[in-house]
Scaffold this motif. Sequence first.
Motif, PDB file in Angstrom:
ATOM      1  N   GLY A  62       0.806  -1.215   0.000  1.00  0.00           N
ATOM      2  CA  GLY A  62       0.000   0.000   0.000  1.00  0.00           C
ATOM      3  C   GLY A  62       0.835   1.259   0.000  1.00  0.00           C
ATOM      4  N   VAL A  63       1.932   1.248   0.751  1.00  0.00           N
ATOM      5  CA  VAL A  63       2.835   2.394   0.759  1.00  0.00           C
ATOM      6  C   VAL A  63       3.421   2.614  -0.640  1.00  0.00           C
ATOM      7  N   THR A  64       3.812   1.524  -1.285  1.00  0.00           N
ATOM      8  CA  THR A  64       4.350   1.613  -2.645  1.00  0.00           C
ATOM      9  C   THR A  64       3.295   2.110  -3.627  1.00  0.00           C
ATOM     10  N   LEU A  65       2.059   1.644  -3.459  1.00  0.00           N
ATOM     11  CA  LEU A  65       0.957   2.089  -4.311  1.00  0.00           C
ATOM     12  C   LEU A  65       0.745   3.590  -4.176  1.00  0.00           C
ATOM     13  N   GLY A  66       0.784   4.095  -2.943  1.00  0.00           N
ATOM     14  CA  GLY A  66       0.644   5.531  -2.729  1.00  0.00           C
ATOM     15  C   GLY A  66       1.771   6.314  -3.356  1.00  0.00           C
ATOM     16  N   ALA A  67       2.998   5.798  -3.258  1.00  0.00           N
ATOM     17  CA  ALA A  67       4.154   6.481  -3.844  1.00  0.00           C
ATOM     18  C   ALA A  67       4.037   6.592  -5.357  1.00  0.00           C
ATOM     19  N   THR A  68       3.611   5.500  -5.975  1.00  0.00           N
ATOM     20  CA  THR A  68       3.456   5.486  -7.437  1.00  0.00           C
ATOM     21  C   THR A  68       2.388   6.471  -7.892  1.00  0.00           C
ATOM     22  N   GLU A  69       1.273   6.519  -7.174  1.00  0.00           N
ATOM     23  CA  GLU A  69       0.187   7.419  -7.541  1.00  0.00           C
ATOM     24  C   GLU A  69       0.582   8.874  -7.311  1.00  0.00           C
ATOM     25  N   CYS A  70       1.320   9.142  -6.251  1.00  0.00           N
ATOM     26  CA  CYS A  70       1.788  10.503  -5.995  1.00  0.00           C
ATOM     27  C   CYS A  70       2.666  10.990  -7.139  1.00  0.00           C
ATOM     28  N   ILE A 105      -2.501  10.171   0.527  1.00  0.00           N
ATOM     29  CA  ILE A 105      -2.400   9.134  -0.500  1.00  0.00           C
ATOM     30  C   ILE A 105      -1.768   7.865   0.065  1.00  0.00           C
ATOM     31  N   THR A 106      -0.896   8.011   1.075  1.00  0.00           N
ATOM     32  CA  THR A 106      -0.307   6.837   1.718  1.00  0.00           C
ATOM     33  C   THR A 106      -1.356   6.066   2.507  1.00  0.00           C
ATOM     34  N   ALA A 107      -2.170   6.781   3.293  1.00  0.00           N
ATOM     35  CA  ALA A 107      -3.239   6.120   4.050  1.00  0.00           C
ATOM     36  C   ALA A 107      -4.232   5.451   3.111  1.00  0.00           C
ATOM     37  N   THR A 111      -5.019   1.336   2.857  1.00  0.00           N
ATOM     38  CA  THR A 111      -6.403   0.861   2.911  1.00  0.00           C
ATOM     39  C   THR A 111      -6.743   0.045   1.675  1.00  0.00           C
ATOM     40  N   TYR A 112      -6.358   0.547   0.522  1.00  0.00           N
ATOM     41  CA  TYR A 112      -6.684  -0.084  -0.755  1.00  0.00           C
ATOM     42  C   TYR A 112      -6.017  -1.455  -0.882  1.00  0.00           C
ATOM     43  N   ALA A 113      -4.730  -1.519  -0.530  1.00  0.00           N
ATOM     44  CA  ALA A 113      -3.997  -2.782  -0.678  1.00  0.00           C
ATOM     45  C   ALA A 113      -4.542  -3.852   0.251  1.00  0.00           C
TER      46      ALA A 113
END
Length: 353
Positions: A62-70, A105-107, A111-113
């Motif tokens: 999830g942290v990686t997903l937030g980083a990519t989207e940011c 976006i990290t939170a 949540t999403y992952a």
Amino acid sequence: MRPVVIAACLLLLAPITDSWWASGSAVILDPRMVCKKNRRTRGRLAQICRNETGLLKEIIRGVTLGATECAHQFRTRRWNCTTQRRSMRKILMRDTRETGFVNAITAAGVTYAITRACTAGSLLECSCEKGAPPKSRRGKVLPITLPPSTVPTERWQWGGCSDNVRFGLRKSREFMDSRYRKRSDIKTMIKLHNHNAGRLAIKNNMRIECKCHGVSGSCMLRTCWWRMPTFREVGDKLRDRFEGAAKVIASNDGGSFMPESPSIKRPGKRDIIYSEESPDFCTPNMKTGSLGTEGRQCNVSSAGTDSCDQLCCRRGYKHTTVKETENCNCQFKWCCEVICDTCYVKRDIQKCL
């Protein structure tokens, strides 16, 4: 294989723990470091760290997903959600609009992952939701309500495998917020508010998907289930909140915040908030985390954030010719192969001075 395809494959093969967000800094959310620093504590955070290794893996995803989207949402801006670790640490030590977006976006990513892993059956702790959403003792649906526009008008019933977003929301709060619950300083209140805003970007945009049943596709009855929005939609929502972020100050009671100006509407739960003005990010300044925009590619025909006027901070730009490769003269060979030549194409680009 084209360069874009190669890049996509490399991203898929890269270890999920190599996220630049998970750099080991106490400021940046690295789930492994969080657990290491809190190994003597009790409560839900300690339990996740010690006993729920599968959940911890999804948190890292999830942290990686937030980083990519940011990085996607800010790719055309002066601050482009940089992958430079020292710069990001400086950004997150402050309390600007950019910091607020990163926390949100990290939170949302965590949540999403977790929710996605529940639906896929990858976690022992949870599964997808079956049938109607759970209800409280008073018969009210908890804790999510669907917008009327998403509810089918035809005859329908709950079924299928709904996204268990309640579990994702709860675990995200337990892991990301529990360390700050006993604090009441303005920075902590803003961080927790923005965490929640990120989660609400998922919770408030759930939708219903349905499958028709009946003779010859007559759709006499529909079976419907909950679905999360795509994470790109979540990122778009939070970027809009970033654009309208509200500056706040500590209230006199010491336990809440209020708008900096009395003329500004009090921000809601879904809004991103901040307490410090952002630098202009035009020139390098490691005290603020700014890397500057020199050498960044701009769009001479754009009127948006990627325009040469905006991105280059009115310093001007230079024209550069680059040579790129692409497939050309493709021919179909029976059977069944496509053979292409590699052609070199020159393209003019503009880079900030």
